[in-house]
Design a protein around this motif. Sequence first.
Motif, mmCIF file in Angstrom:
data_model
loop_
_atom_site.group_PDB
_atom_site.id
_atom_site.type_symbol
_atom_site.label_atom_id
_atom_site.label_comp_id
_atom_site.label_asym_id
_atom_site.label_seq_id
_atom_site.Cartn_x
_atom_site.Cartn_y
_atom_site.Cartn_z
ATOM 1 N N THR A 142 16.399 4.930 -10.252
ATOM 2 C CA THR A 142 15.777 4.934 -8.929
ATOM 3 C C THR A 142 15.399 6.362 -8.576
ATOM 4 N N THR A 143 14.150 6.582 -8.217
ATOM 5 C CA THR A 143 13.752 7.907 -7.747
ATOM 6 C C THR A 143 13.963 7.951 -6.239
ATOM 7 N N MET A 144 14.562 9.025 -5.773
ATOM 8 C CA MET A 144 14.792 9.185 -4.334
ATOM 9 C C MET A 144 14.777 10.667 -4.003
ATOM 10 N N THR A 145 13.915 11.050 -3.090
ATOM 11 C CA THR A 145 13.731 12.464 -2.775
ATOM 12 C C THR A 145 13.147 12.600 -1.383
ATOM 13 N N ALA A 146 13.312 13.780 -0.809
ATOM 14 C CA ALA A 146 12.719 14.070 0.493
ATOM 15 C C ALA A 146 11.231 14.402 0.377
ATOM 16 N N ASP A 147 10.707 14.427 -0.847
ATOM 17 C CA ASP A 147 9.287 14.726 -1.058
ATOM 18 C C ASP A 147 8.474 13.450 -0.856
ATOM 19 N N GLY A 148 8.159 13.149 0.401
ATOM 20 C CA GLY A 148 7.461 11.923 0.756
ATOM 21 C C GLY A 148 6.142 11.721 0.040
ATOM 22 N N PRO A 149 5.237 12.726 0.027
ATOM 23 C CA PRO A 149 3.958 12.525 -0.650
ATOM 24 C C PRO A 149 4.104 12.248 -2.139
ATOM 25 N N PHE A 150 5.115 12.863 -2.791
ATOM 26 C CA PHE A 150 5.350 12.582 -4.211
ATOM 27 C C PHE A 150 5.755 11.128 -4.404
ATOM 28 N N GLN A 151 6.634 10.622 -3.533
ATOM 29 C CA GLN A 151 7.088 9.246 -3.668
ATOM 30 C C GLN A 151 5.941 8.260 -3.444
ATOM 31 N N TYR A 152 5.073 8.597 -2.502
ATOM 32 C CA TYR A 152 3.912 7.739 -2.257
ATOM 33 C C TYR A 152 2.996 7.728 -3.483
ATOM 34 N N PHE B 245 12.302 2.810 -10.760
ATOM 35 C CA PHE B 245 11.498 3.348 -11.855
ATOM 36 C C PHE B 245 12.170 3.049 -13.193
ATOM 37 N N ARG B 246 11.356 3.012 -14.237
ATOM 38 C CA ARG B 246 11.882 2.880 -15.598
ATOM 39 C C ARG B 246 11.170 3.867 -16.514
ATOM 40 N N TYR B 247 11.954 4.707 -17.191
ATOM 41 C CA TYR B 247 11.406 5.623 -18.184
ATOM 42 C C TYR B 247 11.400 4.924 -19.540
ATOM 43 N N ARG B 248 10.230 4.905 -20.189
ATOM 44 C CA ARG B 248 10.049 4.159 -21.433
ATOM 45 C C ARG B 248 9.762 5.106 -22.602
ATOM 46 N N ARG B 249 10.434 4.872 -23.726
ATOM 47 C CA ARG B 249 10.249 5.710 -24.912
ATOM 48 C C ARG B 249 8.804 5.719 -25.395
ATOM 49 N N LYS B 250 8.139 4.576 -25.290
ATOM 50 C CA LYS B 250 6.797 4.448 -25.844
ATOM 51 C C LYS B 250 5.705 4.905 -24.874
ATOM 52 N N SER B 251 6.103 5.310 -23.671
ATOM 53 C CA SER B 251 5.137 5.881 -22.727
ATOM 54 C C SER B 251 4.895 7.339 -23.094
ATOM 55 N N TYR B 252 3.630 7.716 -23.252
ATOM 56 C CA TYR B 252 3.306 9.101 -23.588
ATOM 57 C C TYR B 252 3.851 10.063 -22.536
ATOM 58 N N VAL B 253 3.594 9.775 -21.262
ATOM 59 C CA VAL B 253 4.022 10.667 -20.180
ATOM 60 C C VAL B 253 5.544 10.781 -20.136
ATOM 61 N N HIS B 254 6.243 9.663 -20.198
ATOM 62 C CA HIS B 254 7.703 9.687 -20.108
ATOM 63 C C HIS B 254 8.322 10.428 -21.293
ATOM 64 N N ALA B 255 7.746 10.243 -22.480
ATOM 65 C CA ALA B 255 8.265 10.925 -23.664
ATOM 66 C C ALA B 255 8.047 12.436 -23.572
ATOM 67 N N PHE C 17 20.969 24.939 -16.097
ATOM 68 C CA PHE C 17 22.085 24.004 -15.971
ATOM 69 C C PHE C 17 21.678 22.589 -16.368
ATOM 70 N N MET C 18 22.634 21.872 -16.924
ATOM 71 C CA MET C 18 22.375 20.519 -17.399
ATOM 72 C C MET C 18 22.465 19.531 -16.244
ATOM 73 N N THR C 19 21.350 18.848 -15.958
ATOM 74 C CA THR C 19 21.322 17.820 -14.919
ATOM 75 C C THR C 19 20.318 16.742 -15.318
ATOM 76 N N THR C 20 20.422 15.589 -14.649
ATOM 77 C CA THR C 20 19.379 14.572 -14.716
ATOM 78 C C THR C 20 18.708 14.441 -13.352
ATOM 79 N N ASP C 21 19.067 15.335 -12.419
ATOM 80 C CA ASP C 21 18.654 15.162 -11.030
ATOM 81 C C ASP C 21 19.009 13.740 -10.590
#
Length: 407
Positions: A156-166, A192-202, A222-226
């Motif tokens: 799940t994507t969740m952020t205070a960046d409203g225009p990005f979420q839109y 959201f789902r990140y897919r291995r076969k998606s060019y952008v996600h990869a 630093f190591m994070t996944t946000d």
Amino acid sequence: QGKIKECARHIAWIMRSTKGYAIKIVNPGGLEAWGFGHNVKSLDDQVPYFCTTPREIIRGLCKANRLLNLPHTIHVHTNNLGKPGNYVNALETMKCVEDLATEDKPVIHLTHCQFSAFKGDDWRTLESGAEEIANYMNAHRHVTMDMGQVIFTDTTTMTADGPFQYALYGLTGNKWVNHDVETETSGGIVPFRYRRKSYVHAVQWSIGLELALLIKDPWRIFMTTDHPNGGPFTSYPKIIAWLISKKAREASLKRINARARSRSLLPSIDRELSFYEIATVTRAGQARALGLKNKGHLGVGADADIAVYNVNPETTDISKKYRTVRKTFRRAAYTIKGGELVVKDGAVLKHVDGATMWLDVKVSEPARITGDMKRRFKEYWTVEYENYPVNEDHLKGLNPITVKASV
């Protein structure tokens, strides 16, 4: 108006009132613009109706942060996050406070930098800008950042960046909610789902690892996944395996989108992090960046918060045995909190309350709360001015950290 001292006193009041710890800036100026259906694209765009720019916001809050002597730097989610070509924004954001650095100490933290390291003119031409960002980091000492590593999974994507979420909603067609909370933010949520076969996600998956491996100083990346935006923090053992083993990276590269694989920098990177470096990028570096002197080390006076794993780095070839290491990090043999054994071999033995760490910022002259400000509370907030501060009685394990400001 350039009233940095007044701004700093106001921040001190907010810190004490909300029991906060640091200044977080999300899409500087963009959220105010979003309230009118707009956004900002560069550091020098005018924020509608506010007569200021993202550059002025970042620099001004960086100066206020220094006046208040806060233990952590300003914590910045850059403009144009998640858009092709935004690595330029990341570089400009780091450069815009370069002259404010003193004593070789960081003055800015770029959060989940993977999302801000895109080259290309559009999604078809997207590629990694990690090398340019790493080169800048390796040549300068005033910045820290975290990876924001992508995991191939549902999240799940969740952020205070409203225009990005839109924009993300427009790209995916998934369910979406945006909500302006008390006129202070514009938080959005999109599954959201990140897919291995998606060019952008990869490509995104590759960028996070490239940043961690190309930036030479493990104390500043630093190591994070946000969590949960790039994926759940429960996937950290996977990331550790990728960082310590080129073989682990090669195994994952074989499974991703072929075009993304051909453009990835990972095959050319031989670096493999040691366990010492893993301890730095997962624990010690964060503690130092946050100014927590009693965390992130095993020295005298440190809090006895310790995880013990059943692996011997002297007898285990961690590069070849990355699957063993990944499995090991999924379950600590012992977890010690405040000197007390709380977990053994995955079984919870007892519950120990944590502490609420917040900054009690002492200023020479408190912020002047005017009648006009109190009137605005009545007009825009659902609470009265008197009810806004968080009462200390509501917090468990209170741990205020006194900070003496220079203002």
